[in-house]
Design an enzyme around this catalytic site. Structure first.
Site, short mmCIF file in Angstrom:
data_model
loop_
_atom_site.label_atom_id
_atom_site.label_comp_id
_atom_site.label_asym_id
_atom_site.label_seq_id
_atom_site.Cartn_x
_atom_site.Cartn_y
_atom_site.Cartn_z
N ASP A 95 -0.02 5.29 0.73
CA ASP A 95 -0.22 6.29 1.80
C ASP A 95 -0.20 5.59 3.16
O ASP A 95 -0.97 4.66 3.41
CB ASP A 95 -1.60 6.96 1.65
CG ASP A 95 -1.66 7.93 0.49
OD1 ASP A 95 -0.86 8.87 0.48
OD2 ASP A 95 -2.51 7.73 -0.39
N ASP A 97 0.87 -1.17 0.00
CA ASP A 97 0.00 0.00 0.00
C ASP A 97 0.92 1.24 0.00
O ASP A 97 2.12 1.11 0.34
CB ASP A 97 -0.85 -0.05 1.28
CG ASP A 97 -1.54 1.24 1.55
OD1 ASP A 97 -2.42 1.60 0.76
OD2 ASP A 97 -1.20 1.92 2.55
C1 LIG Z 1 -5.30 6.49 2.03
C2 LIG Z 1 -5.64 5.87 0.70
O1 LIG Z 1 -4.50 5.56 -0.08
P1 LIG Z 1 -3.66 4.17 0.14
O2 LIG Z 1 -3.41 4.07 1.60
O3 LIG Z 1 -4.49 3.05 -0.39
O4 LIG Z 1 -2.36 4.34 -0.63
C3 LIG Z 1 -6.52 6.89 0.02
O5 LIG Z 1 -6.04 7.66 -0.78
O6 LIG Z 1 -7.69 6.96 0.40
MG LIG Z 2 -2.63 3.32 3.24
#
Ligand SMILES: C[C@H](OP(=O)(O)O)C(=O)O
Ligand SMILES: [Mg+2]
Length: 305
Positions: free
Chosen positions: A25, A23
């Site tokens: 963010d 992942d």
């Molecule tokens: C937080 C999330 O991003 P990810 O954690 O999936 O990269 C989002 O942009 O809602």
């Molecule tokens: Mg994330």
């Protein structure tokens, strides 16, 4: 649930996995800043010959923009290994829904870029405040386009009353497809005193006005995201691990696709939130329990020299 902080567990995860899905963010970065030490770990795995894949719900970047962000923060940046929801939602509209009319987009420039890349007509990007009152003459300023046959909702910093009037009106037609990127409630931005609303807030507003749930979710934990990855990348789930910071999206995504799961505490979910899931008697929450936990991905950097 195992603690993954020791070198033994790290080595064990290396020998038992060929594919590491990250992942973004809250795991690799928070806002514009990299999580300290995380790039050293990801590069170490890549140099060992592991398959490194990036899977993000964040719709504010196209694949090309993720290449730039990953490389500027020192991460590997192979475009073919990056799966974001701006990209997957465009793939769905093009190849699965085969949309031939227009898409009404509550989203952003990067989503528009990915739709353009696959030749899908769209409109809606940017501010739209033509109606601001409950006066019907005001509301009628939101002209409706007859050719719309899908509404796509992603991150939109310009969400407004006018946009909700349009989205609700299009979705009143049951044949109009309703797609959403993701349901994340907040974005983990690091040293930020403010609560930052995520796309889930925008999607929930459209669901409320339309009195409908999305027909398709294009991000985690929805199954289409994994289908997109599998279409171009060979993954043996028995030898793959999903590393994320959000139990509701990343860990459920990993579990539903039979991957091992590791939760870091550098983003959305905290140790306390995992403890309350463990203490809960609600069987539905079991899917959110990770196999491993680690305070931060950068904690493994000391084992990577
Ligand atoms: C937080 C999330 O991003 P990810 O954690 O999936 O990269 C989002 O942009 O809602
Ligand atoms: Mg994330």
């Amino acid at each position: 649930m195992n603690d993954a902080s020791s070198e033994d567990v790290f080595q064990n995860l290396i020998s038992s996995n060929d594919t590491f899905l990250f992942d973004c963010d809250g795991v690799l970065w928070k806002g514009a800043k990299a999580v300290p030490g995380a790039a050293a770990v990801v590069n170490f795995l890549e140099n060992l010959g592991k398959q490194v894949i990036f899977v993000t719900n964040n719709s504010t970047k196209s694949r090309d923009k993720y290449v730039d962000k990953l490389s500027s923060l020192g991460y590997p940046s192979d475009k073919e290994k990056i799966f974001g929801t701006a990209y997957t939602s465009a793939l769905y509209l093009k190849h699965i829904a085969k949309i031939d009319g227009k898409v009404y987009l509550i989203g952003n420039e990067s989503m528009g870029e990915e739709l353009d890349n696959v030749g899908i007509k769209h409109f809606g990007i940017g501010p739209d405040n033509v109606a601001t009152s409950l006066d019907y003459d005001d509301i009628k300023r939101c002209k409706l386009d007859e050719d719309v046959n899908a509404v796509l909702v992603g991150f939109d910093g310009h969400i407004s009353f006018s946009k909700l009037v349009r989205a609700g009106s299009y979705l009143r037609n049951p044949n109009c497809l309703f797609l959403a990127t993701n349901s994340d409630a907040r974005l983990p931005l690091g040293d930020c005193k403010h609560v930052v609303p995520g796309t889930g807030v925008m999607v929930a507003s459209v669901c409320t006005v339309a009195a409908r749930e999305p027909d398709v979710w294009c991000g985690k934990p929805g199954k289409f995201m994994f289908e997109c990855i599998q279409k171009t990348i060979d993954i043996n789930p028995d030898r793959a691990i999903m590393i994320g910071d959000n139990t509701k999206t990343d860990i459920v995504f990993g579990k539903q696709n039979s991957l091992k799961t590791l939760l870091v505490f550098s983003g959305v979910s905290s140790r306390d939130s995992v403890n309350s899931i463990l203490e809960s008697s609600d069987p539905a929450l079991k899917e959110q329990v990770p196999d491993y936990v680690l305070p931060s991905l950068g904690d493994w950097a000391e084992f990577c020299s």
